[in-house]
Scaffold this motif. Structure first.
Motif, PDB file in Angstrom:
ATOM      1  N   LYS A   1      15.161 -12.050   4.633  1.00  0.00           N
ATOM      2  CA  LYS A   1      14.300 -13.224   4.428  1.00  0.00           C
ATOM      3  C   LYS A   1      12.973 -13.044   5.161  1.00  0.00           C
ATOM      4  CE  LYS A   1      14.166 -18.225   4.665  1.00  0.00           C
ATOM      5  NZ  LYS A   1      14.911 -19.463   4.854  1.00  0.00           N
ATOM      6  N   MET A   2      13.029 -12.521   6.369  1.00  0.00           N
ATOM      7  CA  MET A   2      11.813 -12.309   7.153  1.00  0.00           C
ATOM      8  C   MET A   2      10.869 -11.351   6.422  1.00  0.00           C
ATOM      9  SD  MET A   2      10.025 -12.899   9.925  1.00  0.00           S
ATOM     10  CE  MET A   2      11.059 -13.496  11.219  1.00  0.00           C
ATOM     11  N   ILE A   3      11.407 -10.234   5.955  1.00  0.00           N
ATOM     12  CA  ILE A   3      10.570  -9.224   5.295  1.00  0.00           C
ATOM     13  C   ILE A   3      10.037  -9.724   3.964  1.00  0.00           C
ATOM     14  CG2 ILE A   3      10.605  -6.943   4.203  1.00  0.00           C
ATOM     15  CD1 ILE A   3      12.543  -6.085   6.467  1.00  0.00           C
ATOM     16  N   THR A   4      10.903 -10.345   3.156  1.00  0.00           N
ATOM     17  CA  THR A   4      10.485 -10.715   1.800  1.00  0.00           C
ATOM     18  C   THR A   4       9.684 -12.009   1.740  1.00  0.00           C
ATOM     19  OG1 THR A   4      12.600 -11.805   1.390  1.00  0.00           O
ATOM     20  CG2 THR A   4      12.396  -9.508   0.704  1.00  0.00           C
ATOM     21  N   GLU A   5      10.085 -13.020   2.501  1.00  0.00           N
ATOM     22  CA  GLU A   5       9.441 -14.326   2.382  1.00  0.00           C
ATOM     23  C   GLU A   5       8.348 -14.569   3.418  1.00  0.00           C
ATOM     24  OE1 GLU A   5      12.300 -17.496   2.008  1.00  0.00           O
ATOM     25  OE2 GLU A   5      13.626 -16.237   0.793  1.00  0.00           O
ATOM     26  N   VAL A   6       8.597 -14.166   4.650  1.00  0.00           N
ATOM     27  CA  VAL A   6       7.617 -14.433   5.711  1.00  0.00           C
ATOM     28  C   VAL A   6       6.514 -13.383   5.708  1.00  0.00           C
ATOM     29  CG1 VAL A   6       7.303 -14.700   8.202  1.00  0.00           C
ATOM     30  CG2 VAL A   6       9.358 -15.618   7.112  1.00  0.00           C
ATOM     31  N   LEU A   7       6.898 -12.112   5.626  1.00  0.00           N
ATOM     32  CA  LEU A   7       5.916 -11.030   5.676  1.00  0.00           C
ATOM     33  C   LEU A   7       5.443 -10.593   4.287  1.00  0.00           C
ATOM     34  CD1 LEU A   7       7.611  -8.925   8.477  1.00  0.00           C
ATOM     35  CD2 LEU A   7       5.727 -10.549   8.707  1.00  0.00           C
ATOM     36  N   ASN A   8       5.934 -11.258   3.241  1.00  0.00           N
ATOM     37  CA  ASN A   8       5.542 -10.987   1.859  1.00  0.00           C
ATOM     38  C   ASN A   8       5.718  -9.511   1.510  1.00  0.00           C
ATOM     39  OD1 ASN A   8       4.660 -11.803  -0.660  1.00  0.00           O
ATOM     40  ND2 ASN A   8       2.511 -11.430  -0.186  1.00  0.00           N
ATOM     41  N   GLY A   9       6.843  -8.933   1.895  1.00  0.00           N
ATOM     42  CA  GLY A   9       7.077  -7.510   1.674  1.00  0.00           C
ATOM     43  C   GLY A   9       7.986  -7.201   0.503  1.00  0.00           C
ATOM     44  N   GLN A  10       8.272  -8.203  -0.329  1.00  0.00           N
ATOM     45  CA  GLN A  10       9.164  -7.958  -1.461  1.00  0.00           C
ATOM     46  C   GLN A  10       8.553  -6.925  -2.403  1.00  0.00           C
ATOM     47  OE1 GLN A  10      10.567 -11.517  -3.233  1.00  0.00           O
ATOM     48  NE2 GLN A  10      11.734 -10.493  -4.813  1.00  0.00           N
ATOM     49  N   ASP A  11       9.363  -6.017  -2.898  1.00  0.00           N
ATOM     50  CA  ASP A  11       8.958  -4.976  -3.855  1.00  0.00           C
ATOM     51  C   ASP A  11       7.933  -4.005  -3.281  1.00  0.00           C
ATOM     52  OD1 ASP A  11      10.643  -6.142  -5.791  1.00  0.00           O
ATOM     53  OD2 ASP A  11       9.060  -7.518  -6.414  1.00  0.00           O
ATOM     54  N   THR A  12       7.953  -3.784  -1.970  1.00  0.00           N
ATOM     55  CA  THR A  12       7.007  -2.835  -1.365  1.00  0.00           C
ATOM     56  C   THR A  12       7.684  -1.557  -0.886  1.00  0.00           C
ATOM     57  OG1 THR A  12       7.221  -3.866   0.815  1.00  0.00           O
ATOM     58  CG2 THR A  12       5.440  -4.679  -0.602  1.00  0.00           C
ATOM     59  N   ALA A  13       8.982  -1.431  -1.100  1.00  0.00           N
ATOM     60  CA  ALA A  13       9.703  -0.249  -0.625  1.00  0.00           C
ATOM     61  C   ALA A  13       9.112   1.027  -1.199  1.00  0.00           C
ATOM     62  CB  ALA A  13      11.187  -0.350  -0.967  1.00  0.00           C
ATOM     63  N   SER A  14       8.723   1.007  -2.483  1.00  0.00           N
ATOM     64  CA  SER A  14       8.168   2.220  -3.095  1.00  0.00           C
ATOM     65  C   SER A  14       6.869   2.636  -2.414  1.00  0.00           C
ATOM     66  CB  SER A  14       7.934   2.010  -4.593  1.00  0.00           C
ATOM     67  OG  SER A  14       7.022   0.947  -4.805  1.00  0.00           O
ATOM     68  N   LEU A  15       6.102   1.666  -1.936  1.00  0.00           N
ATOM     69  CA  LEU A  15       4.867   1.991  -1.206  1.00  0.00           C
ATOM     70  C   LEU A  15       5.189   2.676   0.116  1.00  0.00           C
ATOM     71  CD1 LEU A  15       2.900  -1.332  -1.793  1.00  0.00           C
ATOM     72  CD2 LEU A  15       2.624   0.840  -3.011  1.00  0.00           C
ATOM     73  N   GLY A  16       6.204   2.169   0.798  1.00  0.00           N
ATOM     74  CA  GLY A  16       6.614   2.777   2.065  1.00  0.00           C
ATOM     75  C   GLY A  16       7.166   4.175   1.866  1.00  0.00           C
ATOM     76  N   ILE A  17       7.993   4.331   0.856  1.00  0.00           N
ATOM     77  CA  ILE A  17       8.565   5.654   0.573  1.00  0.00           C
ATOM     78  C   ILE A  17       7.457   6.635   0.210  1.00  0.00           C
ATOM     79  CG2 ILE A  17      10.025   6.946  -1.042  1.00  0.00           C
ATOM     80  CD1 ILE A  17      11.828   4.383  -1.115  1.00  0.00           C
ATOM     81  N   GLY A  18       6.504   6.176  -0.590  1.00  0.00           N
ATOM     82  CA  GLY A  18       5.380   7.041  -0.974  1.00  0.00           C
ATOM     83  C   GLY A  18       4.566   7.484   0.229  1.00  0.00           C
ATOM     84  N   ALA A  19       4.312   6.567   1.156  1.00  0.00           N
ATOM     85  CA  ALA A  19       3.543   6.902   2.358  1.00  0.00           C
ATOM     86  C   ALA A  19       4.290   7.909   3.224  1.00  0.00           C
ATOM     87  CB  ALA A  19       3.230   5.628   3.157  1.00  0.00           C
ATOM     88  N   ILE A  20       5.609   7.733   3.348  1.00  0.00           N
ATOM     89  CA  ILE A  20       6.418   8.665   4.141  1.00  0.00           C
ATOM     90  C   ILE A  20       6.419  10.046   3.495  1.00  0.00           C
ATOM     91  CG2 ILE A  20       8.801   9.200   4.843  1.00  0.00           C
ATOM     92  CD1 ILE A  20       9.145   6.118   5.225  1.00  0.00           C
ATOM     93  N   LEU A  21       6.579  10.098   2.188  1.00  0.00           N
ATOM     94  CA  LEU A  21       6.593  11.392   1.495  1.00  0.00           C
ATOM     95  C   LEU A  21       5.231  12.082   1.589  1.00  0.00           C
ATOM     96  CD1 LEU A  21       8.703  10.490  -1.663  1.00  0.00           C
ATOM     97  CD2 LEU A  21       9.416  11.836   0.330  1.00  0.00           C
ATOM     98  N   LYS A  22       4.172  11.308   1.470  1.00  0.00           N
ATOM     99  CA  LYS A  22       2.818  11.878   1.559  1.00  0.00           C
ATOM    100  C   LYS A  22       2.563  12.446   2.956  1.00  0.00           C
ATOM    101  CE  LYS A  22      -2.042  10.713   0.948  1.00  0.00           C
ATOM    102  NZ  LYS A  22      -3.000   9.638   0.674  1.00  0.00           N
ATOM    103  N   ALA A  23       3.012  11.718   3.989  1.00  0.00           N
ATOM    104  CA  ALA A  23       2.815  12.175   5.367  1.00  0.00           C
ATOM    105  C   ALA A  23       3.791  13.280   5.741  1.00  0.00           C
ATOM    106  CB  ALA A  23       2.964  10.999   6.333  1.00  0.00           C
TER     107      ALA A  23
END
Length: 115
Positions: free
Chosen positions: A51-73
């Protein structure tokens, strides 16, 4: 268990932000709880975090962005998000004292304190 943890925190003078310090003294007792209680605690933490990640921090559906950044780095460590804006040579002890001496701190009772 929670009542004991709160009582312990009160006896140590812990404030709300200090409750993280309860992990160490209570870890063995929490891990000794029956599996169904540990599962219930885990599910409660998972629900809170989700709930904190998706509703408070508005992070819903951002996992692919995080995975992409990790793979790029090529690492979980993405490095700093910002670049240096100050010259470290300007922040020696002597220069800090010199700059502080130039600050006019006496604003008197009519000073502007908005900041």
């Amino acid at each position: 268990m929670w009542q004991e943890m709160v009582a312990y925190a009160e006896s140590k003078g812990y404030k709300k932000g200090d409750f993280k310090n309860l992990n160490l003294p209570f870890e063995n007792r929490l891990l000794a709880q029956p599996a169904h209680i540990r599962d219930r605690m885990t599910q409660a933490v998972e629900a809170f975090t989700s709930k904190m990640i998706t509703e408070v921090l508005n992070g819903q559906d951002t996992a692919s962005l995080g995975i992409g950044a990790i793979l790029k780095a090529g690492s979980y460590d993405l490095g700093p998000k910002a670049s240096r804006i100050e010259n470290p040579a300007e922040w020696t002890d002597n220069k800090i004292v010199e700059k502080a001496a130039r600050v006019n701190a006496d604003k008197g009772p009519a000073g502007k304190y908005d900041d």
